[in-house]
Design a protein around this motif. Structure first.
Motif, PDB file in Angstrom:
ATOM      1  N   THR A  39      37.396  35.947  40.226  1.00 43.97           N
ATOM      2  CA  THR A  39      38.081  37.137  40.401  1.00 43.97           C
ATOM      3  C   THR A  39      38.078  38.029  39.188  1.00 43.97           C
ATOM      4  O   THR A  39      38.594  37.684  38.033  1.00 43.97           O
ATOM      5  N   VAL A  40      36.986  39.384  39.293  1.00 39.94           N
ATOM      6  CA  VAL A  40      36.715  39.803  37.955  1.00 39.94           C
ATOM      7  C   VAL A  40      37.625  41.114  38.005  1.00 39.94           C
ATOM      8  O   VAL A  40      37.426  41.848  39.266  1.00 39.94           O
ATOM      9  N   CYS A  41      38.459  41.577  37.300  1.00 36.26           N
ATOM     10  CA  CYS A  41      39.158  42.937  37.191  1.00 36.26           C
ATOM     11  C   CYS A  41      38.711  43.705  36.014  1.00 36.26           C
ATOM     12  O   CYS A  41      38.664  43.240  34.883  1.00 36.26           O
ATOM     13  N   LEU A  42      38.324  44.905  36.178  1.00 34.91           N
ATOM     14  CA  LEU A  42      37.977  46.113  35.174  1.00 34.91           C
ATOM     15  C   LEU A  42      38.744  46.998  35.482  1.00 34.91           C
ATOM     16  O   LEU A  42      39.377  47.575  36.335  1.00 34.91           O
ATOM     17  N   LYS A  43      39.453  47.379  34.206  1.00 39.58           N
ATOM     18  CA  LYS A  43      40.480  48.405  34.349  1.00 39.58           C
ATOM     19  C   LYS A  43      40.235  49.599  33.182  1.00 39.58           C
ATOM     20  O   LYS A  43      40.027  48.929  31.872  1.00 39.58           O
ATOM     21  N   ALA A  46      39.047  47.060  29.877  1.00 43.15           N
ATOM     22  CA  ALA A  46      39.312  45.701  29.942  1.00 43.15           C
ATOM     23  C   ALA A  46      38.985  45.006  30.726  1.00 43.15           C
ATOM     24  O   ALA A  46      38.898  45.551  32.082  1.00 43.15           O
ATOM     25  N   ILE A  47      38.535  43.801  30.629  1.00 45.61           N
ATOM     26  CA  ILE A  47      37.881  43.043  31.724  1.00 45.61           C
ATOM     27  C   ILE A  47      38.754  41.575  31.525  1.00 45.61           C
ATOM     28  O   ILE A  47      38.959  41.053  30.585  1.00 45.61           O
ATOM     29  N   SER A  48      39.152  41.136  32.849  1.00 52.51           N
ATOM     30  CA  SER A  48      39.797  39.749  33.114  1.00 52.51           C
ATOM     31  C   SER A  48      39.033  38.853  33.807  1.00 52.51           C
ATOM     32  O   SER A  48      38.679  39.561  34.945  1.00 52.51           O
ATOM     33  N   ILE A  49      38.520  37.712  33.892  1.00 54.28           N
ATOM     34  CA  ILE A  49      37.874  37.004  34.835  1.00 54.28           C
ATOM     35  C   ILE A  49      38.888  35.566  35.107  1.00 54.28           C
ATOM     36  O   ILE A  49      39.259  35.004  33.970  1.00 54.28           O
ATOM     37  N   ILE A  50      39.052  35.071  36.230  1.00 55.44           N
ATOM     38  CA  ILE A  50      39.826  34.115  36.589  1.00 55.44           C
ATOM     39  C   ILE A  50      38.788  33.257  37.461  1.00 55.44           C
ATOM     40  O   ILE A  50      38.622  33.747  38.603  1.00 55.44           O
ATOM     41  N   GLY A  51      38.183  32.126  36.960  1.00 57.45           N
ATOM     42  CA  GLY A  51      37.156  31.242  37.566  1.00 57.45           C
ATOM     43  C   GLY A  51      37.672  30.378  38.396  1.00 57.45           C
ATOM     44  O   GLY A  51      38.543  29.363  37.808  1.00 57.45           O
ATOM     45  N   ASN A  52      36.814  29.638  39.207  1.00 62.04           N
ATOM     46  CA  ASN A  52      37.634  28.460  39.917  1.00 62.04           C
ATOM     47  C   ASN A  52      35.887  27.905  40.474  1.00 62.04           C
ATOM     48  O   ASN A  52      34.922  28.398  40.150  1.00 62.04           O
ATOM     49  N   PRO A  53      35.909  26.615  41.051  1.00 59.38           N
ATOM     50  CA  PRO A  53      34.609  26.067  41.330  1.00 59.38           C
ATOM     51  C   PRO A  53      33.713  27.006  42.496  1.00 59.38           C
ATOM     52  O   PRO A  53      32.357  26.747  42.230  1.00 59.38           O
ATOM     53  N   LEU A  54      34.405  27.919  43.251  1.00 60.11           N
ATOM     54  CA  LEU A  54      33.551  28.766  44.075  1.00 60.11           C
ATOM     55  C   LEU A  54      33.337  29.972  43.874  1.00 60.11           C
ATOM     56  O   LEU A  54      32.336  30.683  44.128  1.00 60.11           O
ATOM     57  N   ASP A  55      34.215  30.537  43.014  1.00 61.78           N
ATOM     58  CA  ASP A  55      34.200  32.043  42.942  1.00 61.78           C
ATOM     59  C   ASP A  55      34.928  32.662  41.834  1.00 61.78           C
ATOM     60  O   ASP A  55      35.757  31.846  41.224  1.00 61.78           O
ATOM     61  N   GLU A  74      41.329  53.757  31.779  1.00 59.78           N
ATOM     62  CA  GLU A  74      42.684  54.743  31.824  1.00 59.78           C
ATOM     63  C   GLU A  74      43.106  55.231  33.366  1.00 59.78           C
ATOM     64  O   GLU A  74      43.811  55.639  33.591  1.00 59.78           O
ATOM     65  N   THR A  75      41.883  55.402  34.289  1.00 55.49           N
ATOM     66  CA  THR A  75      42.237  56.111  35.544  1.00 55.49           C
ATOM     67  C   THR A  75      42.010  54.997  36.773  1.00 55.49           C
ATOM     68  O   THR A  75      42.772  55.346  37.873  1.00 55.49           O
ATOM     69  N   HIS A  76      41.615  53.878  36.650  1.00 54.88           N
ATOM     70  CA  HIS A  76      41.417  53.081  37.803  1.00 54.88           C
ATOM     71  C   HIS A  76      41.325  51.295  37.610  1.00 54.88           C
ATOM     72  O   HIS A  76      40.982  50.933  36.284  1.00 54.88           O
ATOM     73  N   CYS A  77      41.582  50.748  38.348  1.00 54.22           N
ATOM     74  CA  CYS A  77      41.328  49.333  38.509  1.00 54.22           C
ATOM     75  C   CYS A  77      40.458  48.844  39.348  1.00 54.22           C
ATOM     76  O   CYS A  77      40.304  49.232  40.690  1.00 54.22           O
ATOM     77  N   ALA A  78      39.067  48.102  39.074  1.00 52.81           N
ATOM     78  CA  ALA A  78      38.475  47.639  40.008  1.00 52.81           C
ATOM     79  C   ALA A  78      38.191  46.301  40.218  1.00 52.81           C
ATOM     80  O   ALA A  78      38.225  45.436  38.973  1.00 52.81           O
ATOM     81  N   TYR A  79      38.256  45.545  41.305  1.00 50.34           N
ATOM     82  CA  TYR A  79      38.182  44.055  41.422  1.00 50.34           C
ATOM     83  C   TYR A  79      36.894  43.572  42.315  1.00 50.34           C
ATOM     84  O   TYR A  79      36.550  44.381  42.981  1.00 50.34           O
ATOM     85  N   TYR A  80      36.339  42.530  41.642  1.00 50.23           N
ATOM     86  CA  TYR A  80      35.088  41.943  41.968  1.00 50.23           C
ATOM     87  C   TYR A  80      35.289  40.425  42.365  1.00 50.23           C
ATOM     88  O   TYR A  80      35.688  39.953  41.436  1.00 50.23           O
ATOM     89  N   ALA A  81      34.933  40.013  43.699  1.00 51.71           N
ATOM     90  CA  ALA A  81      34.970  38.695  43.759  1.00 51.71           C
ATOM     91  C   ALA A  81      33.184  38.119  43.557  1.00 51.71           C
ATOM     92  O   ALA A  81      32.542  38.873  44.201  1.00 51.71           O
ATOM     93  N   ILE A  82      33.100  37.093  42.571  1.00 52.62           N
ATOM     94  CA  ILE A  82      31.812  37.054  42.199  1.00 52.62           C
ATOM     95  C   ILE A  82      31.512  35.538  42.554  1.00 52.62           C
ATOM     96  O   ILE A  82      32.235  34.788  42.345  1.00 52.62           O
ATOM     97  N   SER A  83      30.331  35.076  43.034  1.00 52.43           N
ATOM     98  CA  SER A  83      30.062  33.656  43.737  1.00 52.43           C
ATOM     99  C   SER A  83      29.594  33.041  42.076  1.00 52.43           C
ATOM    100  O   SER A  83      29.170  33.449  41.212  1.00 52.43           O
ATOM    101  N   ALA A  84      30.575  31.900  42.240  1.00 49.41           N
ATOM    102  CA  ALA A  84      30.116  31.017  40.947  1.00 49.41           C
ATOM    103  C   ALA A  84      28.773  30.293  40.791  1.00 49.41           C
ATOM    104  O   ALA A  84      28.496  29.971  39.833  1.00 49.41           O
ATOM    105  N   ALA A  85      28.066  30.349  42.168  1.00 54.03           N
ATOM    106  CA  ALA A  85      26.732  29.674  42.270  1.00 54.03           C
ATOM    107  C   ALA A  85      25.661  30.659  41.968  1.00 54.03           C
ATOM    108  O   ALA A  85      24.986  30.174  40.994  1.00 54.03           O
TER     109      ALA A  85
END
Length: 342
Positions: A290-294, A279-288, A296-307
């Protein structure tokens, strides 16, 4: 002999029911105890801020604790209404000044879960008018399907094929180099959106196209792909900032963005995303973002530059919501009811 066979059948039925109901009961009892913290990347602190609503604690990756008000200030794009209400919104963030309109325009959320991907759908799609005469989008009276030799528009009331419209769209697709049939078709079949980006379609040769209807006429745009990219899953995006047309994953489970203005394909800097299992969820704003990948075993969070879509920060957590093993008839990975043991 018959009594023994009956006892064996009853014992087998009891064992099957126990394998099914006991895991369900355990998961039901554990449900209220399991929770996931709310985690977002802070453009101010340049690290992830974790909100645990059960304990009302707010911490960063370094272990520092914050008050509720400090947490709001560290996530100004997410809590901008609260900060504006108490006159605490910063004058600038990352050297840039933002108005409420800027923030509303750039904010977006995106979500995909495996059960939406691993599902059976009727291959009939409504094609909305992307430039309507009125402000609101409207669902059309027909739907289209793509056969082995053409695109067909079917009037839903009469269940008849609109030959004129079908020939018109088929001709334009052929002129743009589309090879029938389609391999993938993706779109957002709803009128409850600000605007319409149409559909992203791959043809029999694996080439990517955008299909829209503009002022009643076909709009078909080929989108260049590198020879090394083989598309697996397509997602059309219709965010308020109109920065993207959509996203897609390839056969190596890399995630790409399709930019709206240039139609450039840009790889998003996360190592792996399999839509059929994660499962993926992305919350975006003008600068970056927040991407969450989940999974059965783990959650991974990534901060991605919007530029430039580069990764700014990562965070790994175990998935504490893994269901108890046993016999199950449903799964979070699909929408089919069938016996499975895991």
């Amino acid at each position: 002999m018959m009594k023994r066979i009956s006892l064996i059948c009853i014992g087998a039925a009891v064992a099957i029911i126990a394998c099914w109901q006991l895991p369900w009961l355990v998961n039901f009892v554990r449900a209220d105890r399991q929770h996931s913290p709310f985690i977002m990347y802070s453009s101010i602190a340049q690290q992830f801020i974790t909100t645990d609503n059960q304990t009302s604690t707010y911490t960063d990756d370094a272990g520092n604790s914050y008050t509720h008000e400090q947490r709001d200030s560290l996530l100004p794009f997410f809590f901008w209404r609260q900060l504006m209400a108490v006159s605490r919104f910063p004058d600038s963030i990352g050297g840039r000044h933002f108005t409420p309109s800027d923030i509303q325009h750039a904010q977006f959320t995106f979500r995909s879960v495996p059960s939406d991907i691993n599902a059976a759908y009727a291959q009939l799609y409504p094609l909305l008018e992307s430039m309507p005469k009125h402000i609101d989008l409207e669902l059309p009276p027909d739907v289209f399907r793509i056969s082995g030799s053409r695109i067909e528009f079917i009037d839903m009331e009469s269940n008849s094929i609109n030959e004129h419209k079908s020939e018109k769209f088929t001709s334009v697709l052929q002129k743009k180099g589309f090879r029938f049939p389609a391999a993938h078709v993706a779109g957002n079949a709803t009128a409850r959106k600000e605007y319409d980006n149409g559909y992203l379609i791959t043809d029999a040769a694996g080439r990517l196209f955008q299909l829209k209807m503009t002022c009643g006429r076909p709009f078909v745009r080929p989108i260049s792909l590198a020879d090394s990219i083989s598309i697996s899953h397509l997602f059309v995006t219709e965010f308020a900032n109109r920065q993207l047309i959509g996203m897609f994953t390839d056969s190596h489970n890399h995630l790409y963005a399709i930019e709206a203005e240039s139609y450039n394909i840009v790889k998003i800097d996360i190592p792996h995303f399999d839509p059929t299992r994660e499962a993926i969820s992305i919350i975006g704003n003008p600068l970056d973002w927040t991407v969450c990948l989940k999974d059965e075993t783990h959650c991974a969070y990534y901060a991605i530059s919007a530029a430039n879509y580069n990764c700014l920060c990562t965070k790994q957590l175990p998935n504490t919501q893994k269901p108890f093993s046993g016999l199950h008839f449903t799964s979070t990975l699909d929408k089919f009811v069938k016996p499975r043991f895991w």
